[in-house]
Design an enzyme around this catalytic site. Sequence first.
Site, PDB file in Angstrom:
ATOM      1  CG  ASP A 131     -51.854  29.294   7.864  1.00 33.07           C
ATOM      2  OD1 ASP A 131     -51.202  30.187   7.375  1.00 33.07           O
ATOM      3  OD2 ASP A 131     -52.173  28.797   9.054  1.00 33.07           O
ATOM      4  CG  HIS A 165     -51.191  30.098  14.274  1.00 32.57           C
ATOM      5  ND1 HIS A 165     -50.923  29.515  12.914  1.00 32.57           N
ATOM      6  CD2 HIS A 165     -50.490  29.832  15.147  1.00 32.57           C
ATOM      7  CE1 HIS A 165     -49.666  28.869  13.124  1.00 32.57           C
ATOM      8  NE2 HIS A 165     -49.511  28.908  14.744  1.00 32.57           N
ATOM      9  CG  ASP A 207     -54.508  30.633  10.372  1.00 30.44           C
ATOM     10  OD1 ASP A 207     -55.406  29.823   9.725  1.00 30.44           O
ATOM     11  OD2 ASP A 207     -53.346  30.293  11.020  1.00 30.44           O
ATOM     12  CD  GLN A 221     -49.586  27.067   9.776  1.00 30.24           C
ATOM     13  OE1 GLN A 221     -49.323  27.683  10.405  1.00 30.24           O
ATOM     14  NE2 GLN A 221     -50.918  26.428   9.456  1.00 30.24           N
ATOM     15  CE1 TYR A 231     -51.436  20.917  14.952  1.00 29.13           C
ATOM     16  CE2 TYR A 231     -49.945  22.736  15.660  1.00 29.13           C
ATOM     17  CZ  TYR A 231     -51.249  22.194  15.334  1.00 29.13           C
ATOM     18  OH  TYR A 231     -52.340  23.345  15.338  1.00 29.13           O
ATOM     19  CE  LYS A 272     -56.130  19.385  15.078  1.00 27.56           C
ATOM     20  NZ  LYS A 272     -55.994  18.010  14.971  1.00 27.56           N
ATOM     21  CG  ASP A 325     -57.298  25.158   9.730  1.00 24.81           C
ATOM     22  OD1 ASP A 325     -57.821  24.593  10.718  1.00 24.81           O
ATOM     23  OD2 ASP A 325     -56.543  25.938   9.636  1.00 24.81           O
ATOM     24  NE  ARG A 373     -48.979  26.243  22.188  1.00 24.46           N
ATOM     25  CZ  ARG A 373     -47.747  26.654  21.989  1.00 24.46           C
ATOM     26  NH1 ARG A 373     -47.056  25.939  21.068  1.00 24.46           N
ATOM     27  NH2 ARG A 373     -47.178  27.798  22.455  1.00 24.46           N
ATOM     28  CE1 TYR A 396     -47.455  11.979  12.801  1.00 18.49           C
ATOM     29  CE2 TYR A 396     -49.717  11.832  13.667  1.00 18.49           C
ATOM     30  CZ  TYR A 396     -48.700  11.140  12.794  1.00 18.49           C
ATOM     31  OH  TYR A 396     -49.064  10.207  12.042  1.00 18.49           O
TER      32      TYR A 396
HETATM   33  P1  13P Z   1     -44.506  28.109  18.013  1.00 15.95           P
HETATM   34  O1  13P Z   1     -43.970  27.152  18.871  1.00 15.95           O
HETATM   35  O2  13P Z   1     -43.697  28.270  16.704  1.00 15.95           O
HETATM   36  O3  13P Z   1     -44.847  29.410  18.676  1.00 15.95           O
HETATM   37  O4  13P Z   1     -45.950  27.427  17.521  1.00 15.95           O
HETATM   38  C1  13P Z   1     -46.872  27.321  18.446  1.00 15.95           C
HETATM   39  C2  13P Z   1     -48.069  27.365  17.349  1.00 15.95           C
HETATM   40  O5  13P Z   1     -48.691  28.495  17.376  1.00 15.95           O
HETATM   41  C3  13P Z   1     -48.448  25.895  16.820  1.00 15.95           C
HETATM   42  O6  13P Z   1     -48.907  26.038  15.629  1.00 15.95           O
HETATM   43  P1  13P Z   2     -53.568  26.824  12.185  1.00 18.87           P
HETATM   44  O1  13P Z   2     -53.785  25.525  11.901  1.00 18.87           O
HETATM   45  O2  13P Z   2     -54.944  27.740  11.817  1.00 18.87           O
HETATM   46  O3  13P Z   2     -52.423  27.581  11.476  1.00 18.87           O
HETATM   47  O4  13P Z   2     -53.563  26.849  13.770  1.00 18.87           O
HETATM   48  C1  13P Z   2     -52.488  26.271  14.118  1.00 18.87           C
HETATM   49  C2  13P Z   2     -52.454  26.657  15.706  1.00 18.87           C
HETATM   50  O5  13P Z   2     -51.715  25.606  16.442  1.00 18.87           O
HETATM   51  C3  13P Z   2     -52.987  27.422  16.504  1.00 18.87           C
HETATM   52  O6  13P Z   2     -52.894  27.483  17.795  1.00 18.87           O
HETATM   53 MG    MG Z   3     -51.595  29.150  10.871  1.00 20.99          MG
HETATM   54 MG    MG Z   4     -55.698  28.059  10.035  1.00 18.04          MG
END
Ligand code: 13P
Ligand code: 13P
Ligand code: MG
Ligand code: MG
Length: 368
Positions: free
Chosen positions: A12, A19, A52, A94, A231, A234, A236, A268, A349
Amino acid sequence: MAKITLSIIKADIGSIGGHIKPSQKLLETVSNYIKEKGRGLIIDSYIGHTGDDIAILTTHKKGPSNPKIHKLCWDAFLAGTKIAKSQGLYGAGQDLLVSAFSGNVKGMGPQVAEMEIEERPAEPFLMFMADKTEPGAFNLPLYLAFTDPMHNAGLILSPKVKEGFKFVIMDVSYTKVDKIIELKAPEEIYDIAALLRDTGRFVVESIFSRASGEQVVSASTTRLHNIAGKYVGKDDPVMLVRTQKDFPATGEILSPYTITPLVAGFMRGSHNSPLMPVKKNTSISFFDGPAIVSCLAFCEKEGKLTESADTFDHPYWDYVREQAAQETQELRRQGFFGAAMLPMSELEYTGVMETLKELEKRFKIREK
Ligand code: 13P
Ligand code: 13P
Ligand code: MG
Ligand code: MG
């Protein structure tokens, strides 16, 4: 017979609107980079996305974990990250967690699934890509496809398939070096099940045919928070599965995805979600999910790939998707409560730990 390596390397490196999906320009950048810089090194390639995440499939003769192949993909992702930054995409770079390339992208953020194969006269294989979930998401579908005649008719009908399979399972909580166990199906299926139920810890890394000794499955096992210490999204996963003849048929490998099992991921990376089988290049939507998996079928000859066949693009799977959407709704009705959100051990995390630390100070021991 020619030895060919199939490599999927996936990351990603930025997404439109949160995302959701990479931009067209980002995909083109990665794709052009691989085509131009991979000349003379790779035989063929396919680049696509699921949610993503951008996956690069290459065919070559260099074997798994080859520094040149890994560097090519790492540099393609770096070139993409530049574009992602210039477009203001969310989470640019990322999954590129380490700043300097050190010979192998394993442990640096990207997911990797590779296999060196002794090419058969016909070589059908599948490329799985999942988003908003973790490598353990493949545990149940693999267990069922390789051990259960309710999904794999070959276990009854094909003498070669009936000889069974060897599972190589990794304990992904052990981060110093690879810690693996080999277990044989069918004799040890209860032991295999005892490990695979724990998707956050035990993950199928590979599967081998016991009839021929050949490798059938290679799946990615990276846990991003084990690298980053926090964190960052994920893990993926991606996976390669060879099919037919001594191996399960393509439809037998796909059969368990009808169950849409609950997996970790979703918003998340902190919730449970049914695993929805989707068409290629599907994006993300409701509550940053649900968890999705795509599967493209290919054949290859001396490394030359056919066009892909999109296995979940069929009316049967529309019905399964509808069911998965209903299950998703049922689970989302209870929001953060109970089984809808992951246990604290999986959230350790994330930022919720700060809250718990603050609250801990306010707890009092009541005197009798
Ligand atoms: P932000 O706190 O940067 O908006 O991220 C939340 C999120 O999507 C976790 O990856
Ligand atoms: P990804 O691992 O696909 O970037 O998603 C992160 C996330 O926090 C979605 O809410
Ligand atoms: Mg992402
Ligand atoms: Mg992803």
